[in-house]
Design a protein around this motif. Sequence first.
Motif, PDB file in Angstrom:
ATOM      1  N   LEU A   1       0.824  -1.214   0.000  1.00  0.00           N
ATOM      2  CA  LEU A   1       0.000   0.000   0.000  1.00  0.00           C
ATOM      3  C   LEU A   1       0.859   1.266   0.000  1.00  0.00           C
ATOM      4  O   LEU A   1       0.534   2.246  -0.685  1.00  0.00           O
ATOM      5  N   VAL A   2       1.965   1.253   0.744  1.00  0.00           N
ATOM      6  CA  VAL A   2       2.880   2.400   0.733  1.00  0.00           C
ATOM      7  C   VAL A   2       3.487   2.567  -0.656  1.00  0.00           C
ATOM      8  O   VAL A   2       3.568   3.680  -1.192  1.00  0.00           O
ATOM      9  N   LEU A   3       3.920   1.461  -1.261  1.00  0.00           N
ATOM     10  CA  LEU A   3       4.530   1.509  -2.586  1.00  0.00           C
ATOM     11  C   LEU A   3       3.601   2.173  -3.607  1.00  0.00           C
ATOM     12  O   LEU A   3       4.051   2.926  -4.473  1.00  0.00           O
ATOM     13  N   HIS A   4       2.306   1.917  -3.483  1.00  0.00           N
ATOM     14  CA  HIS A   4       1.350   2.454  -4.447  1.00  0.00           C
ATOM     15  C   HIS A   4       0.756   3.800  -4.040  1.00  0.00           C
ATOM     16  O   HIS A   4      -0.029   4.380  -4.794  1.00  0.00           O
ATOM     17  N   SER A   5       1.132   4.289  -2.844  1.00  0.00           N
ATOM     18  CA  SER A   5       0.530   5.555  -2.406  1.00  0.00           C
ATOM     19  C   SER A   5       1.542   6.654  -2.082  1.00  0.00           C
ATOM     20  O   SER A   5       1.172   7.822  -2.084  1.00  0.00           O
ATOM     21  N   TYR A   6       2.802   6.307  -1.838  1.00  0.00           N
ATOM     22  CA  TYR A   6       3.729   7.333  -1.345  1.00  0.00           C
ATOM     23  C   TYR A   6       3.946   8.463  -2.340  1.00  0.00           C
ATOM     24  O   TYR A   6       4.254   9.595  -1.948  1.00  0.00           O
ATOM     25  N   GLY A   7       3.734   8.195  -3.622  1.00  0.00           N
ATOM     26  CA  GLY A   7       3.860   9.251  -4.628  1.00  0.00           C
ATOM     27  C   GLY A   7       2.814  10.342  -4.467  1.00  0.00           C
ATOM     28  O   GLY A   7       2.985  11.455  -4.969  1.00  0.00           O
ATOM     29  N   GLN A   8       1.735  10.043  -3.738  1.00  0.00           N
ATOM     30  CA  GLN A   8       0.666  11.021  -3.506  1.00  0.00           C
ATOM     31  C   GLN A   8       0.989  11.953  -2.343  1.00  0.00           C
ATOM     32  O   GLN A   8       0.239  12.881  -2.076  1.00  0.00           O
ATOM     33  N   TRP A   9       2.071  11.684  -1.642  1.00  0.00           N
ATOM     34  CA  TRP A   9       2.380  12.428  -0.413  1.00  0.00           C
ATOM     35  C   TRP A   9       3.337  13.591  -0.647  1.00  0.00           C
ATOM     36  O   TRP A   9       3.857  14.166   0.309  1.00  0.00           O
ATOM     37  N   GLY A  10       3.588  13.916  -1.896  1.00  0.00           N
ATOM     38  CA  GLY A  10       4.441  15.058  -2.217  1.00  0.00           C
ATOM     39  C   GLY A  10       5.892  14.836  -1.821  1.00  0.00           C
ATOM     40  O   GLY A  10       6.407  13.720  -1.835  1.00  0.00           O
ATOM     41  N   THR A  11       6.545  15.896  -1.423  1.00  0.00           N
ATOM     42  CA  THR A  11       7.964  15.846  -1.063  1.00  0.00           C
ATOM     43  C   THR A  11       8.215  14.908   0.103  1.00  0.00           C
ATOM     44  O   THR A  11       9.206  14.184   0.132  1.00  0.00           O
ATOM     45  N   PHE A  12       7.299  14.885   1.067  1.00  0.00           N
ATOM     46  CA  PHE A  12       7.443  14.003   2.226  1.00  0.00           C
ATOM     47  C   PHE A  12       7.594  12.549   1.784  1.00  0.00           C
ATOM     48  O   PHE A  12       8.483  11.831   2.245  1.00  0.00           O
ATOM     49  N   GLY A  13       6.728  12.108   0.873  1.00  0.00           N
ATOM     50  CA  GLY A  13       6.791  10.732   0.385  1.00  0.00           C
ATOM     51  C   GLY A  13       8.069  10.447  -0.366  1.00  0.00           C
ATOM     52  O   GLY A  13       8.682   9.386  -0.194  1.00  0.00           O
ATOM     53  N   GLN A  14       8.509  11.402  -1.185  1.00  0.00           N
ATOM     54  CA  GLN A  14       9.737  11.201  -1.956  1.00  0.00           C
ATOM     55  C   GLN A  14      10.957  11.126  -1.048  1.00  0.00           C
ATOM     56  O   GLN A  14      11.846  10.300  -1.254  1.00  0.00           O
ATOM     57  N   VAL A  15      11.010  11.991  -0.052  1.00  0.00           N
ATOM     58  CA  VAL A  15      12.163  11.999   0.860  1.00  0.00           C
ATOM     59  C   VAL A  15      12.181  10.725   1.707  1.00  0.00           C
ATOM     60  O   VAL A  15      13.231  10.115   1.917  1.00  0.00           O
ATOM     61  N   LEU A  16      11.023  10.317   2.186  1.00  0.00           N
ATOM     62  CA  LEU A  16      10.954   9.178   3.095  1.00  0.00           C
ATOM     63  C   LEU A  16      11.122   7.842   2.383  1.00  0.00           C
ATOM     64  O   LEU A  16      11.790   6.944   2.892  1.00  0.00           O
ATOM     65  N   PHE A  17      10.549   7.688   1.193  1.00  0.00           N
ATOM     66  CA  PHE A  17      10.515   6.379   0.550  1.00  0.00           C
ATOM     67  C   PHE A  17      11.252   6.288  -0.789  1.00  0.00           C
ATOM     68  O   PHE A  17      11.367   5.205  -1.343  1.00  0.00           O
ATOM     69  N   GLY A  18      11.716   7.400  -1.317  1.00  0.00           N
ATOM     70  CA  GLY A  18      12.368   7.351  -2.617  1.00  0.00           C
ATOM     71  C   GLY A  18      13.818   7.772  -2.558  1.00  0.00           C
ATOM     72  O   GLY A  18      14.255   8.467  -1.652  1.00  0.00           O
ATOM     73  N   PHE A  19      14.577   7.316  -3.518  1.00  0.00           N
ATOM     74  CA  PHE A  19      15.948   7.777  -3.677  1.00  0.00           C
ATOM     75  C   PHE A  19      15.928   8.989  -4.595  1.00  0.00           C
ATOM     76  O   PHE A  19      14.957   9.186  -5.338  1.00  0.00           O
ATOM     77  N   PRO A  20      16.990   9.775  -4.588  1.00  0.00           N
ATOM     78  CA  PRO A  20      17.023  10.936  -5.497  1.00  0.00           C
ATOM     79  C   PRO A  20      16.821  10.545  -6.959  1.00  0.00           C
ATOM     80  O   PRO A  20      16.251  11.286  -7.739  1.00  0.00           O
ATOM     81  N   ALA A  21      17.268   9.330  -7.339  1.00  0.00           N
ATOM     82  CA  ALA A  21      17.122   8.898  -8.733  1.00  0.00           C
ATOM     83  C   ALA A  21      15.699   8.445  -9.037  1.00  0.00           C
ATOM     84  O   ALA A  21      15.404   8.051 -10.166  1.00  0.00           O
ATOM     85  N   GLY A  22      14.814   8.465  -8.046  1.00  0.00           N
ATOM     86  CA  GLY A  22      13.429   8.080  -8.273  1.00  0.00           C
ATOM     87  C   GLY A  22      13.173   6.584  -8.177  1.00  0.00           C
ATOM     88  O   GLY A  22      12.113   6.109  -8.558  1.00  0.00           O
ATOM     89  N   ARG A  23      14.164   5.832  -7.690  1.00  0.00           N
ATOM     90  CA  ARG A  23      13.979   4.386  -7.515  1.00  0.00           C
ATOM     91  C   ARG A  23      13.755   4.110  -6.032  1.00  0.00           C
ATOM     92  O   ARG A  23      14.693   4.103  -5.244  1.00  0.00           O
ATOM     93  N   PRO A  24      12.516   3.925  -5.621  1.00  0.00           N
ATOM     94  CA  PRO A  24      12.209   3.833  -4.190  1.00  0.00           C
ATOM     95  C   PRO A  24      12.728   2.561  -3.544  1.00  0.00           C
ATOM     96  O   PRO A  24      12.618   1.470  -4.103  1.00  0.00           O
ATOM     97  N   TRP A  25      13.302   2.719  -2.353  1.00  0.00           N
ATOM     98  CA  TRP A  25      13.734   1.538  -1.604  1.00  0.00           C
ATOM     99  C   TRP A  25      12.538   0.694  -1.184  1.00  0.00           C
ATOM    100  O   TRP A  25      12.667  -0.511  -0.972  1.00  0.00           O
ATOM    101  N   VAL A  26      11.372   1.320  -1.081  1.00  0.00           N
ATOM    102  CA  VAL A  26      10.186   0.575  -0.664  1.00  0.00           C
ATOM    103  C   VAL A  26       9.806  -0.487  -1.707  1.00  0.00           C
ATOM    104  O   VAL A  26       9.142  -1.465  -1.382  1.00  0.00           O
ATOM    105  N   GLY A  27      10.285  -0.335  -2.936  1.00  0.00           N
ATOM    106  CA  GLY A  27      10.017  -1.342  -3.967  1.00  0.00           C
ATOM    107  C   GLY A  27      10.666  -2.672  -3.656  1.00  0.00           C
ATOM    108  O   GLY A  27      10.002  -3.710  -3.613  1.00  0.00           O
ATOM    109  N   TRP A  28      11.980  -2.671  -3.425  1.00  0.00           N
ATOM    110  CA  TRP A  28      12.651  -3.943  -3.116  1.00  0.00           C
ATOM    111  C   TRP A  28      12.234  -4.459  -1.739  1.00  0.00           C
ATOM    112  O   TRP A  28      12.131  -5.669  -1.516  1.00  0.00           O
ATOM    113  N   PHE A  29      11.966  -3.542  -0.808  1.00  0.00           N
ATOM    114  CA  PHE A  29      11.525  -3.951   0.535  1.00  0.00           C
ATOM    115  C   PHE A  29      10.178  -4.681   0.443  1.00  0.00           C
ATOM    116  O   PHE A  29       9.974  -5.712   1.091  1.00  0.00           O
TER     117      PHE A  29
END
Length: 195
Positions: free
Chosen positions: A136-164
């Motif tokens: 659910l986080v993987l499919h929703s964190y993009g909706q959380w703006g900068t907070f979601g990107q900082v918390l769950f994504g890498f600067p390159a846009g490849r989220p660690w939450v994906g492999w997790f």
Amino acid sequence: MNVPNKLTVSRFALTLLFLVVIFSQVPYYETIALLLFTAASLTDYFDGMIARRDHLITNFGILMDPLADKILVCSAFIAFVGRDWMPSWMAVIVVARELAITGLRLLAASKTLVLAAEGFGKHKTVTQIIAIVSILVLHSYGQWGTFGQVLFGFPAGRPWVGWFTTLFLYIAVILTFTSGVIYLWRNRNLYLSDL
């Protein structure tokens, strides 16, 4: 009706709301589904804690609490297959295990036996909840703006939450299968005694 039982009943209602939301097209449905599932999971924790602490264990709770848990988890995995968020074979393993163990417990109850939960089963439940929340986080964190990107994504846009998420999904399915096999094997005398 005591507080733990009210929490158990609320889990059924939250599961229904979760399913309605996850198959809707309302804005931010992924985030809303995450909040509903998290709330339902917390009712599971608190109903057991309160029932044990205040000695409010009832036959209703003994029957309905594990049933509400299984319905919540199975509903989530089936919904994820419907949304094409996970492979169907994983959901089949989860649902088949839960049906098999429920059937075994019903068989035991017909013989006036109570089968207690085991350690593997408790670890299985925790990993299932982590996997579901991760999906659910993987499919929703993009909706959380900068907070979601900082918390769950890498600067390159490849989220660690994906492999997790992938890791915990496999761990949950493996533990689900393993705990089911162990539980069925340890209690085989219930269904093999009259062969």
